[in-house]
Design a protein around this motif. Structure first.
Motif, mmCIF file in Angstrom:
data_model
loop_
_atom_site.group_PDB
_atom_site.id
_atom_site.type_symbol
_atom_site.label_atom_id
_atom_site.label_comp_id
_atom_site.label_asym_id
_atom_site.label_seq_id
_atom_site.Cartn_x
_atom_site.Cartn_y
_atom_site.Cartn_z
ATOM 1 N N ILE A 145 0.839 -1.203 0.000
ATOM 2 C CA ILE A 145 0.000 0.000 0.000
ATOM 3 C C ILE A 145 0.873 1.252 0.000
ATOM 4 O O ILE A 145 0.611 2.224 -0.721
ATOM 5 C CB ILE A 145 -0.936 -0.014 1.218
ATOM 6 C CG1 ILE A 145 -2.004 -1.102 1.047
ATOM 7 C CG2 ILE A 145 -1.592 1.353 1.430
ATOM 8 C CD1 ILE A 145 -2.869 -1.315 2.277
ATOM 9 N N ARG A 146 1.917 1.229 0.785
ATOM 10 C CA ARG A 146 2.824 2.376 0.889
ATOM 11 C C ARG A 146 3.419 2.730 -0.475
ATOM 12 O O ARG A 146 3.489 3.906 -0.849
ATOM 13 C CB ARG A 146 3.931 2.044 1.888
ATOM 14 C CG ARG A 146 4.938 3.147 2.142
ATOM 15 C CD ARG A 146 5.929 2.692 3.212
ATOM 16 N NE ARG A 146 6.854 3.737 3.560
ATOM 17 C CZ ARG A 146 7.980 4.005 2.897
ATOM 18 N NH1 ARG A 146 8.286 3.258 1.842
ATOM 19 N NH2 ARG A 146 8.777 4.970 3.282
ATOM 20 N N THR A 147 3.856 1.697 -1.215
ATOM 21 C CA THR A 147 4.439 1.948 -2.533
ATOM 22 C C THR A 147 3.436 2.631 -3.451
ATOM 23 O O THR A 147 3.771 3.574 -4.173
ATOM 24 C CB THR A 147 4.899 0.617 -3.157
ATOM 25 O OG1 THR A 147 5.894 0.025 -2.322
ATOM 26 C CG2 THR A 147 5.493 0.843 -4.535
ATOM 27 N N ALA A 148 2.192 2.143 -3.446
ATOM 28 C CA ALA A 148 1.168 2.709 -4.327
ATOM 29 C C ALA A 148 0.866 4.162 -3.979
ATOM 30 O O ALA A 148 0.692 5.017 -4.864
ATOM 31 C CB ALA A 148 -0.099 1.862 -4.244
ATOM 32 N N ILE A 149 0.792 4.475 -2.674
ATOM 33 C CA ILE A 149 0.487 5.851 -2.263
ATOM 34 C C ILE A 149 1.635 6.787 -2.608
ATOM 35 O O ILE A 149 1.426 7.904 -3.103
ATOM 36 C CB ILE A 149 0.167 5.884 -0.760
ATOM 37 C CG1 ILE A 149 -1.187 5.199 -0.510
ATOM 38 C CG2 ILE A 149 0.146 7.323 -0.232
ATOM 39 C CD1 ILE A 149 -1.573 5.095 0.943
ATOM 40 N N LEU A 150 2.861 6.358 -2.384
ATOM 41 C CA LEU A 150 4.015 7.196 -2.742
ATOM 42 C C LEU A 150 4.057 7.441 -4.244
ATOM 43 O O LEU A 150 4.388 8.546 -4.702
ATOM 44 C CB LEU A 150 5.311 6.525 -2.279
ATOM 45 C CG LEU A 150 5.587 6.565 -0.775
ATOM 46 C CD1 LEU A 150 6.771 5.679 -0.426
ATOM 47 C CD2 LEU A 150 5.835 7.995 -0.302
ATOM 48 N N ASP A 151 3.715 6.417 -5.025
ATOM 49 C CA ASP A 151 3.693 6.591 -6.478
ATOM 50 C C ASP A 151 2.659 7.637 -6.879
ATOM 51 O O ASP A 151 2.897 8.450 -7.775
ATOM 52 C CB ASP A 151 3.387 5.253 -7.149
ATOM 53 C CG ASP A 151 3.383 5.361 -8.662
ATOM 54 O OD1 ASP A 151 4.491 5.345 -9.246
ATOM 55 O OD2 ASP A 151 2.293 5.491 -9.258
ATOM 56 N N SER A 152 1.507 7.637 -6.198
ATOM 57 C CA SER A 152 0.473 8.619 -6.507
ATOM 58 C C SER A 152 0.930 10.032 -6.151
ATOM 59 O O SER A 152 0.674 10.992 -6.894
ATOM 60 C CB SER A 152 -0.806 8.269 -5.731
ATOM 61 O OG SER A 152 -1.812 9.229 -5.947
ATOM 62 N N LEU A 153 1.625 10.172 -5.026
ATOM 63 C CA LEU A 153 2.118 11.486 -4.619
ATOM 64 C C LEU A 153 3.222 11.986 -5.547
ATOM 65 O O LEU A 153 3.399 13.197 -5.731
ATOM 66 C CB LEU A 153 2.642 11.420 -3.177
ATOM 67 C CG LEU A 153 1.599 11.166 -2.085
ATOM 68 C CD1 LEU A 153 2.289 10.947 -0.735
ATOM 69 C CD2 LEU A 153 0.602 12.315 -1.996
ATOM 70 N N ASN A 154 3.955 11.058 -6.132
ATOM 71 C CA ASN A 154 5.065 11.410 -7.020
ATOM 72 C C ASN A 154 4.548 11.584 -8.453
ATOM 73 O O ASN A 154 4.949 10.877 -9.374
ATOM 74 C CB ASN A 154 6.146 10.327 -6.963
ATOM 75 C CG ASN A 154 7.384 10.713 -7.745
ATOM 76 O OD1 ASN A 154 7.794 11.872 -7.740
ATOM 77 N ND2 ASN A 154 7.989 9.744 -8.421
ATOM 78 N N ASP A 155 3.622 12.500 -8.641
ATOM 79 C CA ASP A 155 2.988 12.707 -9.946
ATOM 80 C C ASP A 155 2.935 14.207 -10.233
ATOM 81 O O ASP A 155 2.281 14.958 -9.494
ATOM 82 C CB ASP A 155 1.579 12.104 -9.929
ATOM 83 C CG ASP A 155 0.917 12.123 -11.298
ATOM 84 O OD1 ASP A 155 1.648 12.236 -12.305
ATOM 85 O OD2 ASP A 155 -0.325 12.037 -11.355
ATOM 86 N N PRO A 156 3.640 14.682 -11.269
ATOM 87 C CA PRO A 156 4.418 13.897 -12.238
ATOM 88 C C PRO A 156 5.703 13.360 -11.610
ATOM 89 O O PRO A 156 6.231 13.954 -10.674
ATOM 90 C CB PRO A 156 4.728 14.913 -13.339
ATOM 91 C CG PRO A 156 4.705 16.239 -12.633
ATOM 92 C CD PRO A 156 3.657 16.128 -11.576
#
Length: 442
Positions: A145-156
């Motif tokens: 879950i942590r990986t997915a949330i960090l990926d969302s925050l890192n946009d772009p």
């Protein structure tokens, strides 16, 4: 639920094999495989050996003859099977390999006259030490879950040049802190400290299976002789897995602290970075659904798995399916667990962020890149070319009624798993007979 702590019941369905390593193995001195293609795991000291068997095993041990000791356990499989603390089916290939190789040297070093022994280890998945049932560690689920949330925050996605040095690897950690609105390493400011996930426990006894897992190149492999594409599998490893397609066979809880309107600088996460159950579902689906689609496309292009299996799982996630509606509503999300799901599933996207080590072969230095070049597949049934990728699971939040399409798919896919209850009853009868004989002899 209250204003400061929300608790959500979740049900987890493995879609494909799951293997979460625990650092221990089955070895030929603590398991046997009988002709029924079932593995019996036991503690050797719990087996009831007669005097002749005890002398025989002692003599082989004194000779330090490992091959001979392996043969002893194979030849007395019925004796040790009665002492089994857990049993599980194995694939036809695993059973055949055991029968052909146990107690037989792989080859002999002529100069040293040494036999090179096939240890036939089987890597175990994590399980409870007392019940021997597998479970899904809360830390594994939270990490996904942590990986997915960090990926969302890192946009772009942030981009930076990187290499294998320690200082460069720390750039990723600093980026995570910035994305979460943290000031340095103060964990009090991390939104993830408000998310607690219990170990996801089995509901009943999850089916397990011992399979051969194999690593394949993602890119098409061309046969140098024929010029035609080939499968080109490389490393093979025997592993115990949680069998796929088991409807809601794990349950647990996700707790999320909201803190209400409370905010203290340097002591609580900023409001803009706090996590709720909707963001967990949304970000996991955003991150993992595309990865699953890409992987299924790759398996089809490389012709590495069954067309039937591919068609069925794609239908399960079609845009108009029951599961897709639940995912769009934020009540269901996709996740990937375990060590064989590929490093991309454990690293949020962005050029130069991931540092995946790619070995170049003997005498050549490794290189580092954002994505892996290989994929691990579990050979569920080699006779039907039913190879499956690892780690995919579906999480349902507060399920109130059955997901009929998922339930039907699981029933069809898992119908091939053997019913072990009769074998357990047979073992129990044998134990009782041995105990009765022992009491009479006394």
């Amino acid at each position: 639920m209250n204003d400061f702590l929300q608790t959500f019941h979740v049900a987890v369905t493995p879609l494909t094999p799951i293997h979460i390593g625990c650092g221990t193995d089955f070895e030929p001195t603590n398991y046997v495989i009988r002709d029924n293609d079932i593995l019996y795991n036991f503690d050797p000291e719990n087996a009831e050996l007669n005097e002749r068997q005890k002398r025989d095993l002692q003599q082989r041990g004194e000779r330090c003859d490992l091959l001979s000791i392996q043969k002893f356990f194979r030849d007395h499989a019925d004796t040790f099977a009665v002492a089994a603390k857990s049993i599980m089916p194995v694939t036809h290939d695993i059973a055949q390999e055991y029968r052909n190789k146990i107690g037989t040297p792989v080859k002999t070093e002529v100069k040293k006259n040494n036999d090179i022994i096939n240890n036939l280890y089987i890597q175990r998945t994590i399980s409870h030490p007392y019940t021997n049932d597998p479970y899904l560690p809360g830390s594994s689920v939270k990490g996904a879950i942590r990986t997915a949330i960090l990926d969302s925050l890192n946009d772009p996605p942030v981009r930076y040049e990187s290499n294998a040095s320690k200082s460069e690897r720390n750039k990723s950690a600093r980026l995570e802190q910035r994305l979460l609105g943290m000031d340095g390493n103060d964990y009090a400011q991390s939104a993830f400290r408000l998310v607690k996930i219990s170990d996801i426990q089995p509901s009943g006894e999850p089916a397990r299976l011992v399979v051969m897992t194999k690593q394949y190149k993602k890119k098409t492999v061309i046969d140098k002789t024929t010029g035609m594409p080939k499968e080109g599998g490389a490393i093979s490893v025997r592993r115990e897995i949680i069998a796929p397609a088991q409807y809601r066979c794990f349950t647990g809880e996700i707790q999320i602290g909201t803190l209400g309107d409370i905010y203290e600088k340097d002591k609580t996460p900023p409001h803009s970075r706090r996590i709720d159950i909707q963001s967990i579902a949304r970000d996991c689906n955003r991150f993992y659904c595309q990865q699953m689609k890409d992987e299924l496309d790759r398996l089809e292009n490389r012709r590495l798995t069954s067309d039937t299996w591919l068609a069925n799982i794609r239908k399960l996630f079609s845009p108009t399916s029951e599961i897709s509606r639940q995912m769009n509503n934020g009540t269901t999300f996709l996740i990937r667990l375990g060590m064989l799901g590929g490093a991309e599933s454990k690293t949020f996207r962005g050029e130069g962020i991931a540092q995946i080590k790619i070995n170049q072969g003997k005498g050549r230095p490794p290189r580092y890149q954002d994505t892996t070049t290989t994929i691990w597949l579990g050979d569920i049934d080699s006779r039907q070319k039913n190879r499956q990728p690892f780690g995919w699971a579906l999480v349902e939040i507060q399920p109130e009624k059955d997901c009929e399409s998922l339930k039907t798919w699981c029933a069809r896919e898992s119908s091939r798993y053997p019913d072990l209850e009769n074998e357990r009853q047979n073992i129990q009868k044998e134990r009782e007979a041995i105990l009765l004989k022992k009491q009479r002899d006394e």
